[in-house]
Design a protein around this motif. Structure first.
Motif, PDB file in Angstrom:
ATOM      1  N   GLU A 192      -1.127   6.300  13.013  1.00  0.00           N
ATOM      2  CA  GLU A 192      -1.290   6.074  11.569  1.00  0.00           C
ATOM      3  C   GLU A 192      -1.233   4.588  11.225  1.00  0.00           C
ATOM      4  O   GLU A 192      -1.947   4.120  10.340  1.00  0.00           O
ATOM      5  CB  GLU A 192      -0.220   6.847  10.792  1.00  0.00           C
ATOM      6  N   ILE A 193      -0.378   3.852  11.929  1.00  0.00           N
ATOM      7  CA  ILE A 193      -0.294   2.406  11.675  1.00  0.00           C
ATOM      8  C   ILE A 193      -1.599   1.730  12.057  1.00  0.00           C
ATOM      9  O   ILE A 193      -2.125   0.893  11.310  1.00  0.00           O
ATOM     10  CB  ILE A 193       0.891   1.798  12.450  1.00  0.00           C
ATOM     11  N   THR A 194      -2.138   2.063  13.218  1.00  0.00           N
ATOM     12  CA  THR A 194      -3.374   1.412  13.673  1.00  0.00           C
ATOM     13  C   THR A 194      -4.580   1.832  12.837  1.00  0.00           C
ATOM     14  O   THR A 194      -5.580   1.115  12.789  1.00  0.00           O
ATOM     15  CB  THR A 194      -3.635   1.725  15.160  1.00  0.00           C
ATOM     16  N   ARG A 202       5.378   2.081   6.596  1.00  0.00           N
ATOM     17  CA  ARG A 202       4.367   1.819   5.558  1.00  0.00           C
ATOM     18  C   ARG A 202       3.945   0.351   5.581  1.00  0.00           C
ATOM     19  O   ARG A 202       2.752   0.037   5.543  1.00  0.00           O
ATOM     20  CB  ARG A 202       4.931   2.192   4.185  1.00  0.00           C
ATOM     21  N   ARG A 203       4.925  -0.531   5.644  1.00  0.00           N
ATOM     22  CA  ARG A 203       4.602  -1.963   5.680  1.00  0.00           C
ATOM     23  C   ARG A 203       3.834  -2.327   6.942  1.00  0.00           C
ATOM     24  O   ARG A 203       2.947  -3.181   6.916  1.00  0.00           O
ATOM     25  CB  ARG A 203       5.888  -2.786   5.578  1.00  0.00           C
ATOM     26  N   ALA A 204       4.185  -1.674   8.052  1.00  0.00           N
ATOM     27  CA  ALA A 204       3.477  -1.950   9.297  1.00  0.00           C
ATOM     28  C   ALA A 204       1.997  -1.624   9.161  1.00  0.00           C
ATOM     29  O   ALA A 204       1.135  -2.377   9.636  1.00  0.00           O
ATOM     30  CB  ALA A 204       4.090  -1.147  10.443  1.00  0.00           C
ATOM     31  N   ALA A 205       1.698  -0.484   8.520  1.00  0.00           N
ATOM     32  CA  ALA A 205       0.298  -0.097   8.338  1.00  0.00           C
ATOM     33  C   ALA A 205      -0.443  -1.074   7.433  1.00  0.00           C
ATOM     34  O   ALA A 205      -1.666  -1.206   7.520  1.00  0.00           O
ATOM     35  CB  ALA A 205       0.223   1.312   7.757  1.00  0.00           C
ATOM     36  N   MET A 206       0.296  -1.786   6.593  1.00  0.00           N
ATOM     37  CA  MET A 206      -0.328  -2.703   5.639  1.00  0.00           C
ATOM     38  C   MET A 206      -0.440  -4.127   6.179  1.00  0.00           C
ATOM     39  O   MET A 206      -1.388  -4.842   5.857  1.00  0.00           O
ATOM     40  CB  MET A 206       0.488  -2.709   4.333  1.00  0.00           C
TER      41      MET A 206
END
Length: 247
Positions: free
Chosen positions: A209-211, A118-122
């Motif tokens: 999803e992260i990108t 989640r943090r990576a996506a943000m």
């Protein structure tokens, strides 16, 4: 990595225990007690010292070419980390895992790594995103080529990149505490039919999803991946690993 062959222990759990003498020149900047500790950790995590194995201070000291003091200090640390237990009249014994232990570890992993995704996506850095993309491309290429020996190391690297997203957060410390157990248990799933294929695909989904900068999607994809790994692991868990469950 391929799981090493395990020699059946004798009733006292000591047969087949052979550790090479330490080459302290390789880690000359470290104290002997740290070198001993790291050597024993690797032997346990890589299943060279399997659950139920009795760790005799004198035997280990003779084999590693050190005094009993650093062996004793290493065992104290290993006990705190849940890798050995010290039993009355038996001394130190390499711990195993009950199915309940494995479930608890993977429930924690699901929560913690889901948070990291989640943090990576943000807020993932450009460098970490580049590394994740390269990691899944390399994993896919090796899988398609049928050259799978290096894939487990890529999986470890993938996890480390995710863990970096928790830097400066208390969750980062919890991941460090779990890491040895996750690596040890992860060594058992490499040979599960279809596991490499599933993990490569699931890593690709997490990175997608992260990108896309979708925190909810990234966390969901990561948690689904962990649940999938857990299901395969619990079905493949060998009897040797459950011989001495964590109390």
């Amino acid at each position: 990595m391929p799981r090493p062959a395990l020699e059946p222990p004798t009733p006292d759990g000591s047969a087949g225990l052979r550790l090479a003498p330490l080459d302290t020149s390789v880690d000359s900047h470290l104290q002997i007690k740290e070198v001993v500790y790291r050597r024993l950790v690797r032997a346990i995590v890589e299943l060279e010292l399997e659950p139920g194995r009795q760790l005799r201070e004198r035997q280990l000291a003779e084999q590693m070419g050190v005094s009993k003091t650093p062996i004793r200090e290493a065992i104290v640390r290993l006990e705190k980390e849940g890798l050995v237990t010290v039993a009355p009249y038996r001394g130190a014994i390499v711990r195993g895992y009950s199915h309940g232990d494995v479930r608890e570890i993977y429930e924690l992993r699901e929560l913690l790594e889901g948070f990291c995704a989640r943090r990576a996506a943000m807020q993932i850095t450009e460098s970490d995103e580049t590394d994740l993309r390269a990691n899944v491309r390399r994993s896919r290429a090796l899988l398609d080529q049928g050259t799978t020996d290096d894939i487990p190391a890529l999986f470890d690297e993938f996890d480390r990149i995710l863990y970096r997203q928790a830097a400066g957060h208390r969750i980062g410390g919890l991941l460090v505490e779990l890491d040895l157990h996750l690596e040890r248990l992860g060594n058992l799933t490499v040979g599960v039919p279809g596991r490499l294929d599933a993990s490569v695909r699931q890593h690709e989904e997490i990175v997608t999803e992260i990108t896309k900068r979708d925190p909810v999607g990234a966390e969901a994809a990561c948690r689904e991946h962990i649940r999938s790994v857990f299901a395969d692991l619990i079905n493949a868990l060998p009897e040797q690993l459950t011989r001495t469950p964590i109390a």
